[in-house]
Design a protein around this motif. Structure first.
Motif, PDB file in Angstrom:
ATOM      1  N   SER A   1      14.609 -13.371   2.037  1.00  0.00           N
ATOM      2  CA  SER A   1      14.113 -14.741   2.186  1.00  0.00           C
ATOM      3  C   SER A   1      15.126 -15.457   3.069  1.00  0.00           C
ATOM      4  CB  SER A   1      13.982 -15.424   0.825  1.00  0.00           C
ATOM      5  OG  SER A   1      13.536 -16.757   1.002  1.00  0.00           O
TER       6      SER A   1
ATOM      7  N   ASN B   1      11.081 -22.578   9.440  1.00  0.00           N
ATOM      8  CA  ASN B   1      10.405 -21.997   8.286  1.00  0.00           C
ATOM      9  C   ASN B   1      11.300 -20.951   7.640  1.00  0.00           C
ATOM     10  OD1 ASN B   1       7.819 -23.373   8.488  1.00  0.00           O
ATOM     11  ND2 ASN B   1       7.508 -22.191  10.358  1.00  0.00           N
TER      12      ASN B   1
ATOM     13  N   TYR C   1      11.119 -17.153   5.769  1.00  0.00           N
ATOM     14  CA  TYR C   1      10.246 -15.985   5.735  1.00  0.00           C
ATOM     15  C   TYR C   1      10.766 -14.943   4.756  1.00  0.00           C
ATOM     16  CZ  TYR C   1       8.191 -17.859   9.995  1.00  0.00           C
ATOM     17  OH  TYR C   1       7.556 -18.671  10.905  1.00  0.00           O
ATOM     18  N   SER C   2       9.821 -14.240   4.119  1.00  0.00           N
ATOM     19  CA  SER C   2      10.144 -13.084   3.282  1.00  0.00           C
ATOM     20  C   SER C   2       9.287 -11.916   3.756  1.00  0.00           C
ATOM     21  CB  SER C   2       9.870 -13.387   1.810  1.00  0.00           C
ATOM     22  OG  SER C   2       8.485 -13.515   1.589  1.00  0.00           O
TER      23      SER C   2
ATOM     24  N   ASP D   1       5.473 -12.220   3.957  1.00  0.00           N
ATOM     25  CA  ASP D   1       4.847 -12.978   5.039  1.00  0.00           C
ATOM     26  C   ASP D   1       4.320 -12.083   6.155  1.00  0.00           C
ATOM     27  OD1 ASP D   1       5.160 -15.707   4.118  1.00  0.00           O
ATOM     28  OD2 ASP D   1       7.308 -15.393   4.410  1.00  0.00           O
TER      29      ASP D   1
END
Length: 193
Positions: A15, A22, A24-25, A28
């Motif tokens: 993450s 933004n 993101y992980s 996504d």
């Protein structure tokens, strides 16, 4: 366990904040047929020397369902050029066609076993590693490159073939670890082949 992920291992989750504001992980990117995660930075001559070759690869394979995600894990205390603010500036200047994430804790570099910048990891639709190592054999001066191992691996994988050379040694600067000499490598880090 080896320092770097081995072929067949699953992509570790993350993450991370990106230069587009933004976070993101791994989830996504669930829709990606193939996910390429690569460790990079702002200052390394092997990165800056090959960014345009990487751009061509991204533009070639993105329409075929391949997603590319770059991660900078370098300590800005080693090279201030690698700070998040400079990542944002670099993306604004060059408009690279990939997401650029910041691994401030260096935990993700450790989880993947990133050795150098750049270091590429290709994961299949189950997020199992199918290729790791370099993109090209002369990233500092791509006018002298003779092979693009990343593109070869992607072509073979997308064609449903086994990858002829699934592991290569990444060529570049070592990851700049927080609190360590710029040339320090973890004791269990070693050549992949």
């Amino acid at each position: 366990m080896a320092f770097t992920l081995a072929i067949g291992q699953k992509a570790p989750n993350f993450s991370l904040s990106a230069t587009d504001d933004n976070t993101y992980s791994l989830a996504d990117f669930a829709d990606a047929k193939v996910l390429v995660i690569f460790f990079t930075c702002n200052h390394c001559p092997y990165v800056t020397g090959s960014d345009e070759a990487t751009r061509k690869t991204v533009e070639k394979f993105t329409p075929r369902g391949v997603t590319f995600v770059a991660i900078n894990s370098n300590s800005p205390n080693t090279y201030e050029e690698d700070s998040f603010d400079n990542m944002v500036k670099r993306m604004a200047e060059y408009n690279f066609p990939w997401l650029y994430l910041y691994d401030a804790t260096q935990d993700i570099a450790r989880a993947y076993g990133a050795l150098r910048t750049p270091h590429f990891y290709v994961f299949d639709d189950q997020r199992k590693l199918v290729y790791t190592g370099r993109a090209v054999d002369n990233p500092r001066d791509t006018s002298k490159m003779t092979v693009n191992d990343l593109e070869n691996a992607l072509e073979e994988h997308l064609a449903g073939k086994p990858i002829t050379t699934p592991v290569t040694n990444p060529i570049g600067c070592n990851v700049k670890w927080e609190g360590k000499d710029p040339h320090w490598m973890p004791a269990d880090a070693c050549d992949l082949v």
